[in-house]
Design a protein around this motif. Sequence first.
Motif, mmCIF file in Angstrom:
data_model
loop_
_atom_site.group_PDB
_atom_site.id
_atom_site.type_symbol
_atom_site.label_atom_id
_atom_site.label_comp_id
_atom_site.label_asym_id
_atom_site.label_seq_id
_atom_site.Cartn_x
_atom_site.Cartn_y
_atom_site.Cartn_z
ATOM 1 N N PRO A 40 57.459 72.364 20.101
ATOM 2 C CA PRO A 40 57.348 71.407 18.994
ATOM 3 C C PRO A 40 56.205 71.773 18.049
ATOM 4 O O PRO A 40 55.184 72.317 18.471
ATOM 5 N N THR A 41 56.388 71.456 16.780
ATOM 6 C CA THR A 41 55.372 71.777 15.780
ATOM 7 C C THR A 41 54.339 70.662 15.631
ATOM 8 O O THR A 41 53.273 70.891 15.076
ATOM 9 N N GLU A 42 54.661 69.465 16.129
ATOM 10 C CA GLU A 42 53.718 68.352 16.030
ATOM 11 C C GLU A 42 52.512 68.631 16.923
ATOM 12 O O GLU A 42 52.660 68.982 18.086
ATOM 13 N N ASP A 43 51.310 68.459 16.384
ATOM 14 C CA ASP A 43 50.084 68.746 17.133
ATOM 15 C C ASP A 43 49.948 67.863 18.371
ATOM 16 O O ASP A 43 49.462 68.306 19.403
ATOM 17 N N ALA A 103 52.297 69.407 20.965
ATOM 18 C CA ALA A 103 51.925 70.785 21.294
ATOM 19 C C ALA A 103 50.652 70.844 22.132
ATOM 20 O O ALA A 103 50.506 71.723 22.985
ATOM 21 N N SER A 104 49.733 69.912 21.923
ATOM 22 C CA SER A 104 48.474 69.937 22.675
ATOM 23 C C SER A 104 48.674 69.544 24.137
ATOM 24 O O SER A 104 47.886 69.929 24.995
ATOM 25 N N LYS A 105 49.721 68.789 24.444
ATOM 26 C CA LYS A 105 49.966 68.332 25.819
ATOM 27 C C LYS A 105 50.788 69.319 26.639
ATOM 28 O O LYS A 105 50.990 69.109 27.826
ATOM 29 N N ILE A 106 51.283 70.374 26.011
ATOM 30 C CA ILE A 106 52.173 71.300 26.715
ATOM 31 C C ILE A 106 51.372 72.236 27.604
ATOM 32 O O ILE A 106 50.519 72.984 27.132
ATOM 33 N N ILE A 152 62.324 68.480 22.079
ATOM 34 C CA ILE A 152 61.330 67.798 22.904
ATOM 35 C C ILE A 152 60.860 66.556 22.153
ATOM 36 O O ILE A 152 60.479 66.631 20.985
ATOM 37 N N VAL A 153 60.899 65.424 22.841
ATOM 38 C CA VAL A 153 60.534 64.166 22.211
ATOM 39 C C VAL A 153 59.166 63.685 22.693
ATOM 40 O O VAL A 153 58.362 63.193 21.908
ATOM 41 N N ARG A 154 58.906 63.851 23.999
ATOM 42 C CA ARG A 154 57.670 63.312 24.559
ATOM 43 C C ARG A 154 57.225 64.176 25.727
ATOM 44 O O ARG A 154 58.046 64.651 26.502
ATOM 45 N N VAL A 155 55.917 64.368 25.849
ATOM 46 C CA VAL A 155 55.344 65.065 26.996
ATOM 47 C C VAL A 155 54.536 64.047 27.769
ATOM 48 O O VAL A 155 53.686 63.361 27.213
ATOM 49 N N LYS A 156 54.831 63.945 29.075
ATOM 50 C CA LYS A 156 54.153 62.936 29.902
ATOM 51 C C LYS A 156 52.878 63.485 30.488
ATOM 52 O O LYS A 156 52.707 64.633 30.707
#
Length: 131
Positions: free
Chosen positions: A101-104, A107-110, A127-131
Amino acid sequence: MSITYTTVGELKVGSYVVIDGEPCRVVEVTKAKTGKHGSAKANVVAIGVFSGAKKTLMAPVDQQVEVPIIEKHIGQIIADMGNKIQVMDLESYETFEIEKPTEDELASKIKPNAELEYWEIMGRRKIVRVK
């Protein structure tokens, strides 16, 4: 491609519609009743799910439009490979690559072993959400 059909008049803000082959989320719907013998028209403004581009649809309210069926899944990140991520679906254990994902915020949670929610729309994944 998993789609269903509805009329333009039944679209509401927050619903999804296919415009020019691209699944989009509706952000604005305005309806106008034309003259004495004309039919009502609807102007639908939507944002592309994958492209982020603004698209408009001007059509009679009784016209049929395609609505994408969104399948929501949970996966686990196996590897971060630059601009792609390798993900394993936690239900079917299928592994696949998906665009990073391009959203910061996302991307920071990956990182490896993190769980994520992804949507499968018309054969494409996002990808919509990273838990």
